[in-house]
Scaffold this motif. Sequence first.
Motif, PDB file in Angstrom:
ATOM      1  N   LEU A  81       5.028 -12.113   3.391  1.00 12.34           N
ATOM      2  CA  LEU A  81       4.396 -11.003   3.266  1.00 12.34           C
ATOM      3  C   LEU A  81       4.875  -9.810   2.267  1.00 12.34           C
ATOM      4  O   LEU A  81       5.311  -9.359   4.375  1.00 12.34           O
ATOM      5  CB  LEU A  81       3.276 -10.961   3.036  1.00 12.34           C
ATOM      6  CG  LEU A  81       2.140 -12.442   2.563  1.00 12.34           C
ATOM      7  CD1 LEU A  81       0.386 -12.223   2.187  1.00 12.34           C
ATOM      8  CD2 LEU A  81       2.393 -12.729   0.797  1.00 12.34           C
ATOM      9  N   ALA A  82       5.456  -8.967   1.787  1.00  9.59           N
ATOM     10  CA  ALA A  82       5.285  -7.781   1.961  1.00  9.59           C
ATOM     11  C   ALA A  82       5.075  -7.051   0.579  1.00  9.59           C
ATOM     12  O   ALA A  82       4.786  -7.688  -0.736  1.00  9.59           O
ATOM     13  CB  ALA A  82       7.306  -7.731   1.628  1.00  9.59           C
ATOM     14  N   VAL A  83       4.655  -5.730   0.528  1.00 11.49           N
ATOM     15  CA  VAL A  83       4.236  -4.936   0.178  1.00 11.49           C
ATOM     16  C   VAL A  83       5.245  -4.375  -1.170  1.00 11.49           C
ATOM     17  O   VAL A  83       6.128  -3.359  -0.549  1.00 11.49           O
ATOM     18  CB  VAL A  83       3.158  -3.503   0.302  1.00 11.49           C
ATOM     19  CG1 VAL A  83       2.883  -2.783  -1.373  1.00 11.49           C
ATOM     20  CG2 VAL A  83       2.205  -4.347   0.843  1.00 11.49           C
ATOM     21  N   MET A  84       6.234  -4.529  -2.070  1.00 17.65           N
ATOM     22  CA  MET A  84       6.775  -3.936  -2.529  1.00 17.65           C
ATOM     23  C   MET A  84       6.342  -2.355  -3.536  1.00 17.65           C
ATOM     24  O   MET A  84       7.723  -1.200  -3.184  1.00 17.65           O
ATOM     25  CB  MET A  84       7.072  -4.826  -4.076  1.00 17.65           C
ATOM     26  CG  MET A  84       7.757  -6.806  -3.500  1.00 17.65           C
ATOM     27  SD  MET A  84       9.266  -6.725  -1.988  1.00 17.65           S
ATOM     28  CE  MET A  84      10.570  -6.841  -3.087  1.00 17.65           C
ATOM     29  N   GLU A  85       5.321  -2.943  -3.732  1.00 18.86           N
ATOM     30  CA  GLU A  85       5.606  -1.152  -4.841  1.00 18.86           C
ATOM     31  C   GLU A  85       3.423  -0.856  -4.258  1.00 18.86           C
ATOM     32  O   GLU A  85       2.773  -1.746  -4.376  1.00 18.86           O
ATOM     33  CB  GLU A  85       5.421  -1.505  -6.663  1.00 18.86           C
ATOM     34  CG  GLU A  85       5.562  -0.137  -6.842  1.00 18.86           C
ATOM     35  CD  GLU A  85       6.295  -0.431  -8.129  1.00 18.86           C
ATOM     36  OE1 GLU A  85       6.203   0.869  -8.904  1.00 18.86           O
ATOM     37  OE2 GLU A  85       6.595  -0.995  -8.825  1.00 18.86           O
ATOM     38  N   ARG A  86       3.144   0.131  -4.433  1.00 17.48           N
ATOM     39  CA  ARG A  86       1.757   0.885  -4.466  1.00 17.48           C
ATOM     40  C   ARG A  86       1.825   2.247  -5.426  1.00 17.48           C
ATOM     41  O   ARG A  86       2.622   3.208  -5.456  1.00 17.48           O
ATOM     42  CB  ARG A  86       1.045   1.389  -3.076  1.00 17.48           C
ATOM     43  CG  ARG A  86      -0.228   1.653  -3.310  1.00 17.48           C
ATOM     44  CD  ARG A  86      -0.360   2.359  -1.192  1.00 17.48           C
ATOM     45  NE  ARG A  86      -1.425   2.674  -1.418  1.00 17.48           N
ATOM     46  CZ  ARG A  86      -1.626   4.313  -1.624  1.00 17.48           C
ATOM     47  NH1 ARG A  86      -0.855   5.096  -2.176  1.00 17.48           N
ATOM     48  NH2 ARG A  86      -3.261   4.030  -1.833  1.00 17.48           N
ATOM     49  N   ARG A  87       0.919   1.649  -6.355  1.00 14.75           N
ATOM     50  CA  ARG A  87       0.243   2.842  -7.507  1.00 14.75           C
ATOM     51  C   ARG A  87      -1.073   3.069  -7.382  1.00 14.75           C
ATOM     52  O   ARG A  87      -1.598   2.057  -7.198  1.00 14.75           O
ATOM     53  CB  ARG A  87       1.094   2.148  -8.973  1.00 14.75           C
ATOM     54  CG  ARG A  87       2.283   1.921  -8.889  1.00 14.75           C
ATOM     55  CD  ARG A  87       3.322   3.794  -9.256  1.00 14.75           C
ATOM     56  NE  ARG A  87       4.649   2.952  -9.383  1.00 14.75           N
ATOM     57  CZ  ARG A  87       5.688   3.188  -9.887  1.00 14.75           C
ATOM     58  NH1 ARG A  87       4.481   3.852 -11.462  1.00 14.75           N
ATOM     59  NH2 ARG A  87       6.644   2.618 -10.085  1.00 14.75           N
ATOM     60  N   ALA A  88      -1.650   3.800  -7.015  1.00 14.42           N
ATOM     61  CA  ALA A  88      -2.736   4.822  -7.177  1.00 14.42           C
ATOM     62  C   ALA A  88      -3.053   4.949  -8.600  1.00 14.42           C
ATOM     63  O   ALA A  88      -2.176   5.434  -9.533  1.00 14.42           O
ATOM     64  CB  ALA A  88      -2.926   5.844  -6.498  1.00 14.42           C
ATOM     65  N   GLU A 104       6.070 -12.786  -6.589  1.00 14.47           N
ATOM     66  CA  GLU A 104       5.347 -11.609  -6.852  1.00 14.47           C
ATOM     67  C   GLU A 104       3.544 -11.753  -7.513  1.00 14.47           C
ATOM     68  O   GLU A 104       3.314 -12.486  -8.044  1.00 14.47           O
ATOM     69  CB  GLU A 104       5.883 -10.230  -8.114  1.00 14.47           C
ATOM     70  CG  GLU A 104       7.779 -10.160  -6.524  1.00 14.47           C
ATOM     71  CD  GLU A 104       7.757  -8.985  -7.715  1.00 14.47           C
ATOM     72  OE1 GLU A 104       7.792  -8.549  -8.320  1.00 14.47           O
ATOM     73  OE2 GLU A 104       9.414  -8.825  -7.480  1.00 14.47           O
ATOM     74  N   TYR A 105       2.434 -11.194  -6.965  1.00 10.49           N
ATOM     75  CA  TYR A 105       1.245 -11.042  -7.052  1.00 10.49           C
ATOM     76  C   TYR A 105       1.278  -9.470  -7.155  1.00 10.49           C
ATOM     77  O   TYR A 105       1.589  -8.934  -7.181  1.00 10.49           O
ATOM     78  CB  TYR A 105       0.908 -11.514  -5.736  1.00 10.49           C
ATOM     79  CG  TYR A 105       0.995 -12.753  -5.573  1.00 10.49           C
ATOM     80  CD1 TYR A 105       0.233 -13.592  -6.397  1.00 10.49           C
ATOM     81  CD2 TYR A 105       1.943 -13.202  -4.773  1.00 10.49           C
ATOM     82  CE1 TYR A 105       1.024 -15.465  -6.249  1.00 10.49           C
ATOM     83  CE2 TYR A 105       2.082 -14.710  -4.007  1.00 10.49           C
ATOM     84  CZ  TYR A 105       1.913 -15.869  -5.612  1.00 10.49           C
ATOM     85  OH  TYR A 105       1.994 -16.863  -4.932  1.00 10.49           O
ATOM     86  N   LEU A 106       0.193  -9.151  -8.408  1.00  9.44           N
ATOM     87  CA  LEU A 106      -0.334  -8.018  -8.576  1.00  9.44           C
ATOM     88  C   LEU A 106      -1.909  -7.974  -7.772  1.00  9.44           C
ATOM     89  O   LEU A 106      -2.535  -8.891  -8.455  1.00  9.44           O
ATOM     90  CB  LEU A 106      -0.408  -7.989  -9.486  1.00  9.44           C
ATOM     91  CG  LEU A 106       0.837  -7.222 -10.332  1.00  9.44           C
ATOM     92  CD1 LEU A 106       0.766  -7.349 -12.244  1.00  9.44           C
ATOM     93  CD2 LEU A 106       2.276  -6.501  -9.904  1.00  9.44           C
TER      94      LEU A 106
END
Length: 123
Positions: A81-88, A104-106
């Motif tokens: 598992l890896a967090v590819m991107e983070r958006r606030a 990939e999951y959101l």
Amino acid sequence: MNPTGATHSPASAPAVAGQAAAIPFRQDSAVSLPEAGGMLVAALLLLAAFYGLAWYARRAGWLDRWMGGRRIEPGGNMAKLAVMERRAISRKTVIYRISDGEQEYLLVESSASIGLARSGKHA
């Protein structure tokens, strides 16, 4: 006069009760300082023993059934598992794009709830 020949008057009854020895009041305190200290030490030892047992049970995995935590096996799927991107999106809402190596999951996290959806992309 009663059958034995003695007379009892109501005034003589309190005199007989007053002649009996009174029960003395307790002179020392109910709980002494060493007794209270001993109870405090015993309570602290029991609390420390309970904490130590709970810590050991958690480390040994005995509490996983009730805690809801899942053990991650080394080298298992969770290691990918890896967090590819983070958006606030707002102060209380964040979207994460997560990859497990195949899909990939959101993941949408807010103060009210959490939602997970496949993004349709393959990693």
